[in-house]
Design a protein around this motif. Structure first.
Motif, PDB file in Angstrom:
ATOM      1  N   SER A  13       0.854  -1.190   0.000  1.00 39.80           N
ATOM      2  CA  SER A  13       0.000   0.000   0.000  1.00 39.80           C
ATOM      3  C   SER A  13       0.892   1.242   0.000  1.00 39.80           C
ATOM      4  CB  SER A  13      -0.917   0.003   1.222  1.00 39.80           C
ATOM      5  OG  SER A  13      -0.137   0.013   2.405  1.00 39.80           O
ATOM      6  N   CYS A  14       0.277   2.397  -0.267  1.00 45.85           N
ATOM      7  CA  CYS A  14       1.004   3.669  -0.308  1.00 45.85           C
ATOM      8  C   CYS A  14       1.486   4.036   1.096  1.00 45.85           C
ATOM      9  CB  CYS A  14       0.087   4.761  -0.845  1.00 45.85           C
ATOM     10  SG  CYS A  14       0.748   6.421  -0.657  1.00 45.85           S
ATOM     11  N   PRO A  15       2.768   4.343   1.268  1.00 44.12           N
ATOM     12  CA  PRO A  15       3.270   4.676   2.607  1.00 44.12           C
ATOM     13  C   PRO A  15       2.786   6.025   3.135  1.00 44.12           C
ATOM     14  CG  PRO A  15       5.046   4.765   0.984  1.00 44.12           C
ATOM     15  CD  PRO A  15       3.838   4.272   0.265  1.00 44.12           C
ATOM     16  N   VAL A  16       2.126   6.827   2.290  1.00 43.76           N
ATOM     17  CA  VAL A  16       1.611   8.126   2.759  1.00 43.76           C
ATOM     18  C   VAL A  16       0.125   8.034   3.100  1.00 43.76           C
ATOM     19  CG1 VAL A  16       1.097  10.504   2.053  1.00 43.76           C
ATOM     20  CG2 VAL A  16       3.369   9.549   1.646  1.00 43.76           C
ATOM     21  N   CYS A  17      -0.709   7.542   2.143  1.00 43.19           N
ATOM     22  CA  CYS A  17      -2.158   7.583   2.384  1.00 43.19           C
ATOM     23  C   CYS A  17      -2.748   6.202   2.661  1.00 43.19           C
ATOM     24  CB  CYS A  17      -2.883   8.239   1.202  1.00 43.19           C
ATOM     25  SG  CYS A  17      -3.051   7.167  -0.238  1.00 43.19           S
ATOM     26  N   GLY A  18      -1.963   5.145   2.451  1.00 38.62           N
ATOM     27  CA  GLY A  18      -2.485   3.798   2.678  1.00 38.62           C
ATOM     28  C   GLY A  18      -3.267   3.237   1.507  1.00 38.62           C
ATOM     29  N   ARG A  55       3.594   4.585  -8.200  1.00 37.37           N
ATOM     30  CA  ARG A  55       2.842   5.813  -7.938  1.00 37.37           C
ATOM     31  C   ARG A  55       1.477   5.438  -7.386  1.00 37.37           C
ATOM     32  NH1 ARG A  55      -1.023   8.809 -10.323  1.00 37.37           N
ATOM     33  NH2 ARG A  55      -0.961  11.054  -9.882  1.00 37.37           N
ATOM     34  N   CYS A  56       1.095   6.134  -6.303  1.00 40.19           N
ATOM     35  CA  CYS A  56      -0.222   5.915  -5.703  1.00 40.19           C
ATOM     36  C   CYS A  56      -1.254   6.714  -6.478  1.00 40.19           C
ATOM     37  CB  CYS A  56      -0.194   6.352  -4.237  1.00 40.19           C
ATOM     38  SG  CYS A  56      -1.826   6.421  -3.485  1.00 40.19           S
ATOM     39  N   ARG A  57      -2.286   6.033  -6.959  1.00 36.21           N
ATOM     40  CA  ARG A  57      -3.297   6.757  -7.758  1.00 36.21           C
ATOM     41  C   ARG A  57      -4.160   7.655  -6.887  1.00 36.21           C
ATOM     42  NH1 ARG A  57      -3.704   1.926 -11.271  1.00 36.21           N
ATOM     43  NH2 ARG A  57      -2.785   2.510 -13.263  1.00 36.21           N
ATOM     44  N   ARG A  58      -4.185   7.415  -5.565  1.00 32.99           N
ATOM     45  CA  ARG A  58      -5.047   8.229  -4.700  1.00 32.99           C
ATOM     46  C   ARG A  58      -4.384   9.560  -4.317  1.00 32.99           C
ATOM     47  NH1 ARG A  58      -8.039   5.556   0.413  1.00 32.99           N
ATOM     48  NH2 ARG A  58      -6.130   5.962   1.539  1.00 32.99           N
ATOM     49  N   CYS A  59      -3.118   9.512  -3.847  1.00 24.93           N
ATOM     50  CA  CYS A  59      -2.491  10.758  -3.385  1.00 24.93           C
ATOM     51  C   CYS A  59      -1.342  11.226  -4.271  1.00 24.93           C
ATOM     52  CB  CYS A  59      -2.023  10.630  -1.935  1.00 24.93           C
ATOM     53  SG  CYS A  59      -0.478   9.717  -1.732  1.00 24.93           S
ATOM     54  N   GLY A  60      -0.951  10.409  -5.247  1.00 22.36           N
ATOM     55  CA  GLY A  60       0.105  10.815  -6.171  1.00 22.36           C
ATOM     56  C   GLY A  60       1.517  10.554  -5.679  1.00 22.36           C
ATOM     57  N   HIS A  61       1.647   9.983  -4.490  1.00 25.71           N
ATOM     58  CA  HIS A  61       2.985   9.737  -3.948  1.00 25.71           C
ATOM     59  C   HIS A  61       3.736   8.724  -4.809  1.00 25.71           C
ATOM     60  CE1 HIS A  61       6.099   9.858  -1.014  1.00 25.71           C
ATOM     61  NE2 HIS A  61       5.994   8.586  -0.683  1.00 25.71           N
ATOM     62  N   ILE A  62       5.042   8.970  -4.995  1.00 24.34           N
ATOM     63  CA  ILE A  62       5.901   8.097  -5.791  1.00 24.34           C
ATOM     64  C   ILE A  62       6.981   7.551  -4.868  1.00 24.34           C
ATOM     65  CG2 ILE A  62       7.613   8.098  -7.659  1.00 24.34           C
ATOM     66  CD1 ILE A  62       5.748  10.276  -8.994  1.00 24.34           C
TER      67      ILE A  62
HETATM   68 ZN   LIG Z   1      -1.175   7.500  -1.519  1.00 25.99          ZN
END
Ligand SMILES: [Zn+2]
Length: 305
Positions: A13-18, A55-62
């Motif tokens: 999962s995305c380490p910023v938004c999950g 890249r996280c499609r929800r928050c854009g974090h790479i």
């Molecule tokens: Zn994210």
């Protein structure tokens, strides 16, 4: 050096938004099995070299996916020896003085300042001269040793999140070019909030993956390097700071000051000449680069009950 093929950890999962909706963004272009502390020191010149990035499609974090395990990474950073960082103390001081003056605008009474990733203590030494009470943590024992010997600073050696630090103790926390090196940025931002007093401020500097300079430089952007496990955008930074309990007070673009010698030594065709004796005069020529390719953020700890 022993093989490090066991260091890679895939993300679920995305380490910023999950968020779990992840897509491949870039393919790794270096051999992670051969990664050494020389590749991740502050003044490395491994530009353009990246991990597999998602890249996280929800928050854009790479972020690196798979990236190095925290244990493998800690072992590498503990070994970092980087005398060149200290040679650039003059230029770095210019950068840090700008940050300190803005921190003081938001926290005029100064007080206790904690530097996360304090390196050789340049920022903390400057802060102390301006009336701050300095403290910090650093993963490289070489760097913490320089902070003690050169500046008489007592910097904790170890991982910030794991370090035992009193809560509600600091007026300011500095995270300058550190968050992009972390596989798990949320616990670090939460810890920064915990050690701040109510109303205390966070100063955070990190590269902007969507800046015009990053787009223009493309695959050779100088922030694309093995030491960087995370590339933030304004959106993912806002998510990170919101989750951790911060309110953004000021957002700027960071300008860098380096010596002419350092900048030329970053360019492969000129490196040998720039490092030679006749070129040493270049060390005394400061150059301010308003690349604007990093965020410089001041955020306040929000009270929660
Ligand atoms: Zn994210």
């Amino acid at each position: 050096m022993e093989t490090r093929t066991d260091i890679l950890v895939p993300a679920t999962s995305c380490p910023v938004c999950g968020g779990r909706d992840l897509s491949a963004w870039k393919r790794a272009n270096f051999d992670a099995a051969r990664l050494s502390s020389a590749h991740i020191k502050i003044t490395d010149s491994e530009y353009g070299k990246v991990w597999d990035l998602s890249r996280c499609r929800r928050c854009g974090h790479i972020f690196a996916d798979p990236g190095p395990s925290p244990a493998a990474l800690a072992a590498l950073y503990a070994e970092v020896v980087d005398p060149r960082y200290e040679e650039e103390a003059a230029g770095r001081s210019q950068n840090f003085l700008r940050l300190l003056s803005r921190m003081e605008k938001h926290r005029p009474g100064k007080g206790r300042l904690f530097d996360v990733g304090a390196a050789t203590g340049i920022l903390l030494d400057l802060a102390r001269r301006r009336g701050w009470d300095p403290a910090g943590v650093e993963v490289s024992s070489w760097a913490a040793g320089v902070a003690a010997e050169k500046y008489g600073l007592s910097v904790n050696v170890g991982d910030f999140v794991e370090t035992d630090i009193a809560r509600d103790r600091f007026d300011a926390v500095a995270m300058v070019d550190i968050i992009e090196h972390l596989a798990r940025p949320v616990p670090a931002a939460v810890k920064a909030r915990e050690i701040l007093k109510p109303g205390g401020i966070l100063c955070l500097v990190t590269p902007d993956i969507h800046s015009p300079a990053a787009r223009m430089a493309g695959p050779r952007w100088w922030h694309l390097r093995p030491g960087h496990l995370a590339y933030f955008s304004l959106r993912s930074l806002a998510v990170l700071l919101g989750r951790a309990g911060f309110r953004v007070l000021e957002l700027r673009r960071y300008a860098w000051t380096f010596s002419a010698q350092y900048l030329l030594s970053r360019l492969p065709p000129l490196r040998a000449w720039a490092d030679s004796g006749p070129a040493s005069f270049l060390r005394s020529i400061p150059i301010k680069l308003a690349l604007g390719d990093s965020f410089e953020i001041y955020a306040e700890k929000v009270n929660r009950d």
